[in-house]
Design an enzyme around this catalytic site. Sequence first.
Site, PDB file in Angstrom:
ATOM      1  N   LYS A 199       0.826  -1.217   0.000  1.00  0.00           N
ATOM      2  CA  LYS A 199       0.000   0.000   0.000  1.00  0.00           C
ATOM      3  C   LYS A 199       0.861   1.268   0.000  1.00  0.00           C
ATOM      4  CE  LYS A 199      -3.932  -2.268   2.284  1.00  0.00           C
ATOM      5  NZ  LYS A 199      -4.964  -2.126   3.356  1.00  0.00           N
ATOM      6  N   TYR A 233     -12.658  -1.674  -3.687  1.00  0.00           N
ATOM      7  CA  TYR A 233     -13.132  -1.858  -2.311  1.00  0.00           C
ATOM      8  C   TYR A 233     -14.656  -1.769  -2.194  1.00  0.00           C
ATOM      9  CZ  TYR A 233      -8.430  -1.923  -0.305  1.00  0.00           C
ATOM     10  OH  TYR A 233      -7.150  -2.279   0.048  1.00  0.00           O
ATOM     11  N   ASN A 243      -2.137   0.244   6.727  1.00  0.00           N
ATOM     12  CA  ASN A 243      -1.595  -0.999   7.273  1.00  0.00           C
ATOM     13  C   ASN A 243      -0.714  -1.793   6.314  1.00  0.00           C
ATOM     14  OD1 ASN A 243      -3.620  -1.969   5.685  1.00  0.00           O
ATOM     15  ND2 ASN A 243      -4.837  -2.861   7.331  1.00  0.00           N
ATOM     16  N   HIS A 258      -2.171  -5.414   1.540  1.00  0.00           N
ATOM     17  CA  HIS A 258      -3.476  -6.056   1.353  1.00  0.00           C
ATOM     18  C   HIS A 258      -3.241  -7.548   1.141  1.00  0.00           C
ATOM     19  CE1 HIS A 258      -7.512  -6.860  -0.238  1.00  0.00           C
ATOM     20  NE2 HIS A 258      -6.909  -7.621  -1.139  1.00  0.00           N
ATOM     21  N   GLU A 265      -9.743 -10.105  -7.517  1.00  0.00           N
ATOM     22  CA  GLU A 265      -8.766  -9.028  -7.318  1.00  0.00           C
ATOM     23  C   GLU A 265      -7.580  -9.154  -8.280  1.00  0.00           C
ATOM     24  OE1 GLU A 265     -10.030  -8.536  -2.618  1.00  0.00           O
ATOM     25  OE2 GLU A 265      -8.048  -9.349  -3.086  1.00  0.00           O
TER      26      GLU A 265
HETATM   27  P1  DAT Z   1      -8.043  -6.567   5.803  1.00  0.00           P
HETATM   28  O1  DAT Z   1      -7.240  -5.581   4.979  1.00  0.00           O
HETATM   29  O2  DAT Z   1      -7.247  -7.077   6.967  1.00  0.00           O
HETATM   30  O3  DAT Z   1      -8.658  -7.664   4.984  1.00  0.00           O
HETATM   31  P2  DAT Z   1     -10.703  -5.394   5.929  1.00  0.00           P
HETATM   32  O4  DAT Z   1     -10.993  -6.159   4.685  1.00  0.00           O
HETATM   33  O5  DAT Z   1     -11.639  -5.533   7.093  1.00  0.00           O
HETATM   34  O6  DAT Z   1      -9.228  -5.724   6.476  1.00  0.00           O
HETATM   35  O7  DAT Z   1     -10.622  -3.841   5.597  1.00  0.00           O
HETATM   36  C1  DAT Z   1     -10.021  -3.407   4.414  1.00  0.00           C
HETATM   37  C2  DAT Z   1      -9.158  -2.220   4.711  1.00  0.00           C
HETATM   38  O8  DAT Z   1      -9.964  -1.145   5.195  1.00  0.00           O
HETATM   39  C3  DAT Z   1      -8.108  -2.426   5.814  1.00  0.00           C
HETATM   40  O9  DAT Z   1      -6.934  -3.060   5.343  1.00  0.00           O
HETATM   41  C4  DAT Z   1      -7.858  -1.040   6.266  1.00  0.00           C
HETATM   42  C5  DAT Z   1      -9.235  -0.395   6.177  1.00  0.00           C
HETATM   43  N1  DAT Z   1      -9.930  -0.494   7.471  1.00  0.00           N
HETATM   44  C6  DAT Z   1     -10.475  -1.609   8.022  1.00  0.00           C
HETATM   45  N2  DAT Z   1     -11.021  -1.332   9.224  1.00  0.00           N
HETATM   46  C7  DAT Z   1     -10.825   0.006   9.431  1.00  0.00           C
HETATM   47  C8  DAT Z   1     -11.138   0.903  10.485  1.00  0.00           C
HETATM   48  N3  DAT Z   1     -11.783   0.492  11.581  1.00  0.00           N
HETATM   49  N4  DAT Z   1     -10.754   2.192  10.349  1.00  0.00           N
HETATM   50  C9  DAT Z   1     -10.107   2.623   9.237  1.00  0.00           C
HETATM   51  N5  DAT Z   1      -9.762   1.825   8.202  1.00  0.00           N
HETATM   52  C10 DAT Z   1     -10.120   0.534   8.302  1.00  0.00           C
HETATM   53 MG    MG Z   2     -10.095  -7.623   3.540  1.00  0.00          MG
END
Ligand code: DAT
Ligand code: MG
Length: 138
Positions: A10, A50, A113, A116, A127
């Site tokens: 990212k 997304y 973070n 991905h 994807e």
């Molecule tokens: P992951 O990337 O671990 O699969 P996810 O699919 O739940 O997590 O969410 C996609 C992305 O969205 C994640 O990498 C970062 C962002 N995200 C998730 N939860 C969030 C939150 N509570 N606040 C801000 N960004 C968030």
């Molecule tokens: Mg995810």
Amino acid sequence: MSNRTFTMIKPDAVRAGNIGNILQMINAAGFRIVAMKYTHLTMTSAGKFYEIHKERPFYGELCEFMSSGPIVAAILEKDNAVADFRTLIGATNPANAAEGTIRKKYAASVGENAVHGSDSDENAAIEGNFFFSELERF
Ligand code: DAT
Ligand code: MG
């Protein structure tokens, strides 16, 4: 059991100069690179990528962040790729990520973070198809 997953390094990790460190961890964990490109998402393409999160409160922030700079997109191959890659990257929130995971090492926050990783075989295929044609896979 799948043998392919999809990842992105990212914008935060690219800005921090961690492309090489993260690719090293991916290789050391036994993943083979099937396809890879240095590219970027626009606000529109991030929104499409997304789309499954569009009702979540952080969707706008997520699309802004993911389109804020270049990324590395890749398809990775290994036995049990989806699950093993989720283990390698660690929890979404780096505060909860296990020691030695990519997010523990390189992620700053739940929103930014570092990497991905696909969450299912079905999404890994969707994807990967979002970024790569058949001719770009080896
Ligand atoms: P992951 O990337 O671990 O699969 P996810 O699919 O739940 O997590 O969410 C996609 C992305 O969205 C994640 O990498 C970062 C962002 N995200 C998730 N939860 C969030 C939150 N509570 N606040 C801000 N960004 C968030
Ligand atoms: Mg995810």
